[in-house]
Design a protein around this motif. Structure first.
Motif, PDB file in Angstrom:
ATOM      1  N   TYR A 206       0.867  -1.170   0.000  1.00  0.00           N
ATOM      2  CA  TYR A 206       0.000   0.000   0.000  1.00  0.00           C
ATOM      3  C   TYR A 206       0.908   1.226   0.000  1.00  0.00           C
ATOM      4  CZ  TYR A 206      -3.898  -2.919   1.603  1.00  0.00           C
ATOM      5  OH  TYR A 206      -4.880  -3.865   1.720  1.00  0.00           O
ATOM      6  N   ASP A 207       0.828   2.061  -1.033  1.00  0.00           N
ATOM      7  CA  ASP A 207       1.578   3.306  -1.013  1.00  0.00           C
ATOM      8  C   ASP A 207       0.707   4.385  -0.374  1.00  0.00           C
ATOM      9  OD1 ASP A 207      -0.227   3.884  -3.028  1.00  0.00           O
ATOM     10  OD2 ASP A 207       1.273   4.234  -4.567  1.00  0.00           O
ATOM     11  N   LYS A 208       1.191   5.628  -0.373  1.00  0.00           N
ATOM     12  CA  LYS A 208       0.442   6.686   0.318  1.00  0.00           C
ATOM     13  C   LYS A 208      -0.910   6.952  -0.344  1.00  0.00           C
ATOM     14  CE  LYS A 208       3.228  10.165  -1.987  1.00  0.00           C
ATOM     15  NZ  LYS A 208       4.194  11.237  -1.791  1.00  0.00           N
ATOM     16  N   PHE A 209      -1.014   6.739  -1.636  1.00  0.00           N
ATOM     17  CA  PHE A 209      -2.291   6.963  -2.322  1.00  0.00           C
ATOM     18  C   PHE A 209      -3.288   5.858  -1.974  1.00  0.00           C
ATOM     19  CE2 PHE A 209       1.185   8.501  -5.068  1.00  0.00           C
ATOM     20  CZ  PHE A 209       0.990   9.855  -4.840  1.00  0.00           C
ATOM     21  N   SER A 210      -2.806   4.633  -1.867  1.00  0.00           N
ATOM     22  CA  SER A 210      -3.667   3.517  -1.466  1.00  0.00           C
ATOM     23  C   SER A 210      -4.144   3.688  -0.029  1.00  0.00           C
ATOM     24  CB  SER A 210      -2.920   2.194  -1.598  1.00  0.00           C
ATOM     25  OG  SER A 210      -2.507   1.982  -2.910  1.00  0.00           O
ATOM     26  N   CYS A 211      -3.236   4.136   0.832  1.00  0.00           N
ATOM     27  CA  CYS A 211      -3.618   4.380   2.235  1.00  0.00           C
ATOM     28  C   CYS A 211      -4.700   5.450   2.318  1.00  0.00           C
ATOM     29  CB  CYS A 211      -2.404   4.800   3.050  1.00  0.00           C
ATOM     30  SG  CYS A 211      -1.181   3.508   3.263  1.00  0.00           S
ATOM     31  N   ALA A 212      -4.547   6.503   1.545  1.00  0.00           N
ATOM     32  CA  ALA A 212      -5.546   7.577   1.543  1.00  0.00           C
ATOM     33  C   ALA A 212      -6.885   7.069   1.004  1.00  0.00           C
ATOM     34  CB  ALA A 212      -5.053   8.755   0.711  1.00  0.00           C
ATOM     35  N   THR A 213      -6.854   6.275  -0.055  1.00  0.00           N
ATOM     36  CA  THR A 213      -8.082   5.732  -0.633  1.00  0.00           C
ATOM     37  C   THR A 213      -8.811   4.843   0.367  1.00  0.00           C
ATOM     38  OG1 THR A 213      -7.120   5.781  -2.838  1.00  0.00           O
ATOM     39  CG2 THR A 213      -9.010   4.337  -2.518  1.00  0.00           C
ATOM     40  N   CYS A 214      -8.088   3.949   1.027  1.00  0.00           N
ATOM     41  CA  CYS A 214      -8.712   3.047   1.999  1.00  0.00           C
ATOM     42  C   CYS A 214      -9.253   3.813   3.200  1.00  0.00           C
ATOM     43  CB  CYS A 214      -7.705   2.009   2.463  1.00  0.00           C
ATOM     44  SG  CYS A 214      -7.209   0.848   1.198  1.00  0.00           S
ATOM     45  N   THR A 215      -8.508   4.794   3.683  1.00  0.00           N
ATOM     46  CA  THR A 215      -8.942   5.563   4.847  1.00  0.00           C
ATOM     47  C   THR A 215     -10.179   6.392   4.521  1.00  0.00           C
ATOM     48  OG1 THR A 215      -6.647   5.651   5.602  1.00  0.00           O
ATOM     49  CG2 THR A 215      -8.196   7.215   6.585  1.00  0.00           C
ATOM     50  N   ILE A 216     -10.181   7.044   3.378  1.00  0.00           N
ATOM     51  CA  ILE A 216     -11.355   7.836   2.978  1.00  0.00           C
ATOM     52  C   ILE A 216     -12.564   6.931   2.770  1.00  0.00           C
ATOM     53  CG2 ILE A 216     -12.301   9.259   1.112  1.00  0.00           C
ATOM     54  CD1 ILE A 216      -9.457  10.485   0.881  1.00  0.00           C
ATOM     55  N   GLY A 217     -12.355   5.764   2.171  1.00  0.00           N
ATOM     56  CA  GLY A 217     -13.449   4.813   2.004  1.00  0.00           C
ATOM     57  C   GLY A 217     -14.003   4.341   3.335  1.00  0.00           C
ATOM     58  N   PHE A 218     -13.120   4.103   4.310  1.00  0.00           N
ATOM     59  CA  PHE A 218     -13.568   3.692   5.638  1.00  0.00           C
ATOM     60  C   PHE A 218     -14.361   4.809   6.313  1.00  0.00           C
ATOM     61  CE2 PHE A 218     -12.802   3.142  10.237  1.00  0.00           C
ATOM     62  CZ  PHE A 218     -13.399   1.908  10.395  1.00  0.00           C
ATOM     63  N   LEU A 219     -13.908   6.048   6.158  1.00  0.00           N
ATOM     64  CA  LEU A 219     -14.637   7.181   6.741  1.00  0.00           C
ATOM     65  C   LEU A 219     -15.994   7.367   6.074  1.00  0.00           C
ATOM     66  CD1 LEU A 219     -11.712   9.728   7.198  1.00  0.00           C
ATOM     67  CD2 LEU A 219     -12.834   8.327   8.947  1.00  0.00           C
ATOM     68  N   PHE A 220     -16.070   7.145   4.757  1.00  0.00           N
ATOM     69  CA  PHE A 220     -17.361   7.199   4.056  1.00  0.00           C
ATOM     70  C   PHE A 220     -18.306   6.107   4.557  1.00  0.00           C
ATOM     71  CE2 PHE A 220     -15.668   9.714   0.300  1.00  0.00           C
ATOM     72  CZ  PHE A 220     -16.501  10.795   0.532  1.00  0.00           C
ATOM     73  N   THR A 221     -17.758   4.952   4.881  1.00  0.00           N
ATOM     74  CA  THR A 221     -18.586   3.879   5.429  1.00  0.00           C
ATOM     75  C   THR A 221     -19.189   4.288   6.761  1.00  0.00           C
ATOM     76  OG1 THR A 221     -17.215   2.218   4.340  1.00  0.00           O
ATOM     77  CG2 THR A 221     -18.594   1.464   6.166  1.00  0.00           C
ATOM     78  N   ILE A 222     -18.375   4.881   7.617  1.00  0.00           N
ATOM     79  CA  ILE A 222     -18.879   5.338   8.913  1.00  0.00           C
ATOM     80  C   ILE A 222     -19.935   6.421   8.716  1.00  0.00           C
ATOM     81  CG2 ILE A 222     -18.230   6.562  11.030  1.00  0.00           C
ATOM     82  CD1 ILE A 222     -15.523   5.096  10.835  1.00  0.00           C
ATOM     83  N   ALA A 223     -19.673   7.369   7.822  1.00  0.00           N
ATOM     84  CA  ALA A 223     -20.641   8.445   7.566  1.00  0.00           C
ATOM     85  C   ALA A 223     -21.937   7.893   6.971  1.00  0.00           C
ATOM     86  CB  ALA A 223     -20.028   9.482   6.627  1.00  0.00           C
ATOM     87  N   THR A 224     -21.828   6.934   6.075  1.00  0.00           N
ATOM     88  CA  THR A 224     -23.022   6.333   5.477  1.00  0.00           C
ATOM     89  C   THR A 224     -23.828   5.567   6.518  1.00  0.00           C
ATOM     90  OG1 THR A 224     -21.905   6.146   3.348  1.00  0.00           O
ATOM     91  CG2 THR A 224     -23.843   4.763   3.680  1.00  0.00           C
ATOM     92  N   ALA A 225     -23.144   4.808   7.353  1.00  0.00           N
ATOM     93  CA  ALA A 225     -23.838   4.065   8.408  1.00  0.00           C
ATOM     94  C   ALA A 225     -24.533   5.018   9.378  1.00  0.00           C
ATOM     95  CB  ALA A 225     -22.860   3.163   9.145  1.00  0.00           C
ATOM     96  N   ALA A 226     -23.850   6.107   9.732  1.00  0.00           N
ATOM     97  CA  ALA A 226     -24.461   7.095  10.622  1.00  0.00           C
ATOM     98  C   ALA A 226     -25.683   7.736   9.977  1.00  0.00           C
ATOM     99  CB  ALA A 226     -23.436   8.163  11.001  1.00  0.00           C
ATOM    100  N   ALA A 227     -25.582   8.043   8.698  1.00  0.00           N
ATOM    101  CA  ALA A 227     -26.715   8.648   7.993  1.00  0.00           C
ATOM    102  C   ALA A 227     -27.902   7.683   7.917  1.00  0.00           C
ATOM    103  CB  ALA A 227     -26.297   9.085   6.586  1.00  0.00           C
ATOM    104  N   VAL A 228     -27.639   6.427   7.665  1.00  0.00           N
ATOM    105  CA  VAL A 228     -28.713   5.433   7.605  1.00  0.00           C
ATOM    106  C   VAL A 228     -29.374   5.278   8.966  1.00  0.00           C
ATOM    107  CG1 VAL A 228     -29.169   2.962   7.312  1.00  0.00           C
ATOM    108  CG2 VAL A 228     -27.808   4.186   5.621  1.00  0.00           C
ATOM    109  N   ILE A 229     -28.578   5.265  10.023  1.00  0.00           N
ATOM    110  CA  ILE A 229     -29.134   5.146  11.375  1.00  0.00           C
ATOM    111  C   ILE A 229     -29.996   6.358  11.704  1.00  0.00           C
ATOM    112  CG2 ILE A 229     -28.517   5.166  13.827  1.00  0.00           C
ATOM    113  CD1 ILE A 229     -26.132   3.349  13.034  1.00  0.00           C
TER     114      ILE A 229
END
Length: 143
Positions: A116-139
């Protein structure tokens, strides 16, 4: 491209047999939601794998076709061994993003198949944060 062609053929056939447009719109929304959820789950999977990887110093070596897909990926050299990046390379500003004149920090997976380079790390982290935001919005919406 084939995916879009198949969807277009299905829509035309549905319109010919008399399916109402509102049902097609609902189906399109459901399909978009499923694609969004699947992409978030995939990014979460890679984020968890990133958490269990080990930090290494590496040198960018080349951009070439991935051994597992048809996309081009960046290759990094760690201790005389070359590893492909987990995600496709960034096409824009390639000369600025991937520089072989300096060492960069990458994360080598436990099975030592890819990094994982720095771009992959950023992509995975942003995707994980979007998951949390989406789950919060659904709740919040379902309350």
């Amino acid at each position: 491209m084939e995916f879009i062609l198949v969807i277009a053929i299905i829509v035309v056939l549905c319109l010919i047999i008399g399916v109402k447009a509102i049902y097609l719109i609902a189906a399109a929304a459901a399909l978009a939601g499923l694609i969004y959820a699947a992409s978030l789950l995939l990014l979460d999977f890679f984020f968890v794998r990133l958490l269990f990887s080990k930090k290494h110093k590496a040198v960018f070596s080349r951009i070439d076709k991935s051994p597992r897909s048809s996309f081009k990926v960046a290759y990094y050299t760690i201790d005389e061994t070359e590893y492909p990046n987990v995600f496709p390379e960034e096409g824009f500003f390639r000369s600025k993003f991937y520089r072989s004149d300096r060492k960069s920090t990458v994360y080598l997976t436990k099975n030592k198949k890819y990094v994982y380079d720095k771009f992959s790390c950023a992509t995975c982290t942003i995707g994980f944060l979007f998951t949390i935001a989406t789950a919060a919005a659904v709740i919040i919406i379902l309350r």
